[in-house]
Design a protein around this motif. Structure first.
Motif, short mmCIF file in Angstrom:
data_model
loop_
_atom_site.label_atom_id
_atom_site.label_comp_id
_atom_site.label_asym_id
_atom_site.label_seq_id
_atom_site.Cartn_x
_atom_site.Cartn_y
_atom_site.Cartn_z
N UNK A 271 -18.54 93.34 -84.35
CA UNK A 271 -18.94 94.68 -84.81
C UNK A 271 -18.28 95.00 -86.15
N UNK A 272 -19.02 95.67 -87.03
CA UNK A 272 -18.51 96.05 -88.33
C UNK A 272 -17.27 96.95 -88.20
N UNK A 273 -16.29 96.75 -89.11
CA UNK A 273 -15.02 97.48 -89.02
C UNK A 273 -15.19 98.99 -89.11
N UNK A 274 -16.07 99.44 -89.99
CA UNK A 274 -16.30 100.88 -90.12
C UNK A 274 -16.89 101.44 -88.83
N UNK A 275 -17.79 100.69 -88.23
CA UNK A 275 -18.38 101.11 -86.95
C UNK A 275 -17.32 101.16 -85.86
N UNK A 276 -16.37 100.23 -85.90
CA UNK A 276 -15.28 100.23 -84.91
C UNK A 276 -14.42 101.48 -85.05
N UNK B 101 -5.56 102.52 -75.06
CA UNK B 101 -6.71 102.05 -74.29
C UNK B 101 -7.92 101.83 -75.19
N UNK B 102 -8.13 102.76 -76.14
CA UNK B 102 -9.27 102.64 -77.05
C UNK B 102 -9.11 101.42 -77.95
N UNK B 103 -7.87 101.15 -78.38
CA UNK B 103 -7.62 99.98 -79.23
C UNK B 103 -7.96 98.68 -78.50
N UNK B 104 -7.67 98.65 -77.19
CA UNK B 104 -8.00 97.47 -76.41
C UNK B 104 -9.52 97.26 -76.36
N UNK B 105 -10.25 98.34 -76.13
CA UNK B 105 -11.72 98.25 -76.14
C UNK B 105 -12.23 97.85 -77.51
N UNK B 106 -11.60 98.36 -78.55
CA UNK B 106 -12.01 98.05 -79.92
C UNK B 106 -11.83 96.58 -80.23
N UNK B 107 -10.78 95.99 -79.64
CA UNK B 107 -10.55 94.56 -79.84
C UNK B 107 -11.71 93.73 -79.32
#
Length: 275
Positions: A26-31, A13-19
């Motif tokens: 958004x910056x990758x480190x921030x993700x 679920x978190x990966x979907x939000x991260x997408x």
């Protein structure tokens, strides 16, 4: 402790939000930090592990907080001694190709070129309930903006030379009216000697040299005539002045008669048609 199945479901679920955040720029480190924060929020038992992971990532890939557009406007204003508003900074960053505007979502996003000078972070407004992706800028963009505004200010000044008056007769016309053509001719000869070493001229420079008053529209019109005269004589367009956002012709000194002819065409159309 949550079971492996629960953790797997949570991460999915978190990966979907991260997408969605990645699509927003958004910056990758921030993700990655967002993922650990979300996991810790869902399962407080994992908070300590998440904090350790975040500290390791932060040490290896530190995130520069960056500067807001408002802060950039204050810095540029202080350096130039001229008021530059935040909306003008945003427009400059667009013209430089560093950011794009999504009018529907009313958000900014970095371009590929902009990622060299900026970063997208999650932010929450202290004034209202807004929360989302915010573009912030590294200090490296300051020198780029200073060069941009200095060039544009110089260009603006050259296009508004003595713009208080729209037209004024040429020195030759004043001389004929006042019966002082001889003194004017001597003055022109002296001016030619003083500027014999100048290799190139722009329309604005030549108008200023002749001590004429003009406005930006007249300068554009004169340049249009001069370009046509130049093409007619040399079979090619005159060279452009490098580093200008607006097309500015740069005429060699041997073509100064063409420039003067174009100036006279605009300022004294009747005289030109009679000749």
């Amino acid at each position: 402790m949550p079971s492996p199945e629960q953790i797997t479901t949570a991460i999915s679920m978190i990966d979907q939000l991260s997408g969605w955040l990645e699509n927003a720029g958004l910056d990758q480190v921030a993700i990655v930090q967002f993922k650990f924060n979300s996991l810790a929020a869902m399962y407080p038992e994992l908070k300590e592990v998440a904090e350790i992971a975040k500290s390791v990532i932060g040490a290896a890939f530190p995130i520069e907080e960056g500067i807001t557009v408002t802060e950039l406007a204050n810095i540029i204003t202080e350096n130039l001694g001229k008021s530059i508003k935040p909306d003008r900074i945003n427009k400059a960053l667009v013209e430089l190709g560093y950011q794009e505007r999504n009018e529907a979502k009313r958000t900014w996003s970095l371009t590929e070129a902009g990622k060299e000078h900026g970063i997208c972070l999650l932010a929450t407004s202290a004034k209202n309930s807004w929360s989302g992706v915010q573009v912030k800028w590294h200090r490296s963009v300051i020198s780029v903006l200073l060069n941009y505004f200095q060039e544009n200010l110089e260009e603006s000044n050259s296009l508004t030379i003595n713009s208080q008056s729209s037209t004024e007769p040429l020195p030759e016309e004043n001389a004929s009216k006042n019966g002082s053509s001889n003194s004017n001719s001597a003055s022109n000869q002296a001016s030619s000697k003083d500027n014999s070493s100048k290799k190139n001229w722009t329309i604005a420079e030549r108008i200023k040299e002749k001590d004429l008053k003009s406005n930006p529209e007249q300068i554009k019109l004169i340049q249009s005539f001069a370009d046509d005269y130049y093409l007619e004589k040399y079979g090619t367009k005159p060279p452009k002045l490098a580093g200008r956002k607006v097309h500015t012709s740069n005429y060699p000194s041997e073509a100064i008669e063409i420039v003067d002819r174009a100036i006279e065409t605009v300022f004294n159309p009747k005289k030109r048609s009679e000749s």
